[in-house]
Design a protein around this motif. Sequence first.
Motif, short mmCIF file in Angstrom:
data_model
loop_
_atom_site.label_atom_id
_atom_site.label_comp_id
_atom_site.label_asym_id
_atom_site.label_seq_id
_atom_site.Cartn_x
_atom_site.Cartn_y
_atom_site.Cartn_z
N ILE A 2 0.86 -1.18 0.00
CA ILE A 2 0.00 0.00 0.00
C ILE A 2 0.90 1.22 0.00
CG2 ILE A 2 -0.27 0.22 2.50
CD1 ILE A 2 -3.29 0.67 1.92
N GLU A 3 0.48 2.22 -0.74
CA GLU A 3 1.39 3.35 -0.95
C GLU A 3 0.62 4.66 -1.06
OE1 GLU A 3 3.78 2.90 -4.45
OE2 GLU A 3 4.61 4.91 -4.25
N ALA A 5 1.20 8.54 -2.33
CA ALA A 5 2.16 9.32 -3.10
C ALA A 5 1.76 10.79 -3.04
CB ALA A 5 2.20 8.83 -4.54
N SER A 22 4.33 11.08 1.57
CA SER A 22 4.56 9.89 0.75
C SER A 22 5.01 8.76 1.66
CB SER A 22 5.62 10.15 -0.31
OG SER A 22 5.15 11.12 -1.20
N LEU A 23 4.47 7.60 1.42
CA LEU A 23 4.73 6.48 2.32
C LEU A 23 4.51 5.18 1.56
CD1 LEU A 23 5.02 5.37 5.24
CD2 LEU A 23 2.56 5.67 5.49
N LYS A 24 5.48 4.28 1.70
CA LYS A 24 5.37 3.00 1.01
C LYS A 24 5.42 1.90 2.06
CE LYS A 24 7.07 2.27 -3.59
NZ LYS A 24 8.21 2.59 -4.42
N ILE A 25 4.42 1.06 2.09
CA ILE A 25 4.42 -0.03 3.06
C ILE A 25 4.48 -1.34 2.32
CG2 ILE A 25 3.06 -1.20 4.83
CD1 ILE A 25 1.95 1.64 5.48
N LYS A 26 5.49 -2.16 2.67
CA LYS A 26 5.66 -3.43 1.96
C LYS A 26 4.97 -4.56 2.74
CE LYS A 26 10.41 -2.52 0.92
NZ LYS A 26 10.48 -1.49 1.87
N LEU A 48 -5.59 5.51 4.57
CA LEU A 48 -5.15 4.19 4.09
C LEU A 48 -6.33 3.25 3.89
CD1 LEU A 48 -1.97 3.55 6.26
CD2 LEU A 48 -2.08 4.11 3.83
N TYR A 60 -2.18 4.00 -3.70
CA TYR A 60 -2.04 2.77 -4.48
C TYR A 60 -2.19 1.58 -3.56
CZ TYR A 60 0.00 5.80 -8.03
OH TYR A 60 0.20 6.78 -8.95
N GLU A 65 -3.83 1.97 -8.66
CA GLU A 65 -4.33 3.19 -8.06
C GLU A 65 -5.76 2.96 -7.56
OE1 GLU A 65 -4.33 6.64 -10.59
OE2 GLU A 65 -5.57 7.73 -9.16
#
Lengths: 275, 257
Positions: A2-3, A5, A22-26, A48, A60, A65
């Motif tokens: 989840i991201e 942007a 901006s944050l990217k979670i793997k 989120l 995303y 998206e």
Amino acid sequence: MIELADVTFEYPDKTAAVKNLSLKIKAGEKIAILGGNGAGKSSLFLLLNGIHKTGSGKLYFKGQEVKYSKKDLLNLRKSTGIVFQDPETQIFSSSVYEEISFGLENLKYAENEIKARVDHALQLLEIADIKQKPTHLLSYGEKKKVSIAGILVMDPEILILDEPDACLDPVTVSNLIKLLDDLHQKGKTILMSTQDVNLAYSWAERIIVMKNGIILKDGLPSEIFSNLKVIKEASLELPVVYEIAVKLNIQSKFKQKPNIKKDDLIKYIKKNISP
Amino acid sequence: MIYIDKYAYFNRLKDVHPVEKFSLAIFTLFITVASNSIFIPAISFAIMSLIILLAARIPLFFYAKLLLLPLFFLFAGVLSVATNLNDQDMICSVLFTGHRFCVSASSLNEAVKIFTKSMGSISCLYFLVLTVPVTEIINILKKFKTPILFLELLVIVYKFIFIIFETMDRIYISQKSRMGYENYKLSYKSLSKLISSVFIISLKRYEDLYHALESRCFTGDFHFYQRKYNFSKINIFVIFMFDGILLAMSFFSRGQF
Ligand SMILES: Nc1ncnc2c1ncn2[C@@H]1O[C@H](COP(=O)(O)OP(=O)(O)OP(=O)(O)O)[C@@H](O)[C@H]1O
Ligand SMILES: [Mg+2]
């Protein structure tokens, strides 16, 4: 997984709760979000989950998206379970059993599957004995447990908990953490906001520090706590163990190891200080 | 007082099939409303109250308080029906603020009829509310193919009423704990503040609640967990006998009592 942007989100009264974030979670991460009151943690979580719509910027999910269509939202919400900060806002039904099964009923699971899952969740949170009680007569901590159970039964891939440790007694918190670690072992992604730096330090693999709707710092726990400027700015404090280590100048002995864990420090202190 | 629906989950009749309780309440309600006598509503009221108090074991004090609530409005209504200005065939009259308020035999009869009918209907509805959880009522209405929009509205209005009461309760306690009601003047001020903020706070709480519903994949269609109940042949028989007798009585006694 989840991201976000470059997302900005404003409440109708023009309070910008999240700014250009901006944050990217793997998948499979174990993240704690720290930040003082009003930092924007709860607002971030609602973004989120697609409850709040991004003002500018994009969300995303699994590389796609999120367009905020009904289908997209359902897909997103099925996979991201969020335990709200205040159980009073989450609890809707009059009976505990109904409350916990609510999400499953919405997803139209079979009746016996629902029962099995609810019973399991009741057991995990040790609230089987209050299952007959009407929800409005529960204590605050019990409500909290019910609200957590209501999300656990849905078995989401990403579990978002907004200050789950607030108002719970210490034993319950440590049981909850064990439970979360179990789920993490099974491959779940877990995101938790908390005011407890000690918990964040011992539990998280990644810490995000927020203030005024922006991310001040995002990194390994030891990276965060070695940066005193950030800690001060975000109105946080050092975890007790880490503070002792700093006072004894122990953390400098770990130069070659960037991610100093709580256990490492304790081991080191034990080895060098105990007679 | 706020938690009327608590009894729906904890009364002695909680294990009785909701459809049985629902049909008893609804059939009796229809007969009571349709009847043109004083006698039939009085019987419904008596029987329903007895069931509520003795079978469901709702505390007498609580039930009495519940009855008092509509009684307040009812008296105002009944009074205006019973009295007319300057009626010819009056039984008695009162001179009040320069007007002559008269009570005639027919208007008195009408007023008593409305009174008993209202009390009878109210007891039926209280029986339903006090013994059947709203979720079961929704499940039953769903079986009758009630439009989903209507059901959603029903649940949401129902929940909103509770939120308003709860909010009111909280504000009141918070004000009281800070001496908001020490004397008349303060009470007046606190009460006005309570009234002005209760709706704003309730709306916000409702919005938050709706977010929480949405986050659990709620799409406007309420699906409630359905408990397993067993039909009881005796109950069904008793319900039909009771409503049958009531119906027969109202049929044969049309306008008699
Ligand atoms: N519904 C709302 N309308 C307007 N402003 C809001 C609303 N909800 C929150 N805010 C504002 O947005 C900002 C971020 O709030 P948020 O609830 O996300 O903070 P938080 O980090 O969760 O704080 P806490 O630790 O106190 O829970 C705050 O300044 C708050 O005043
Ligand atoms: Mg918050």
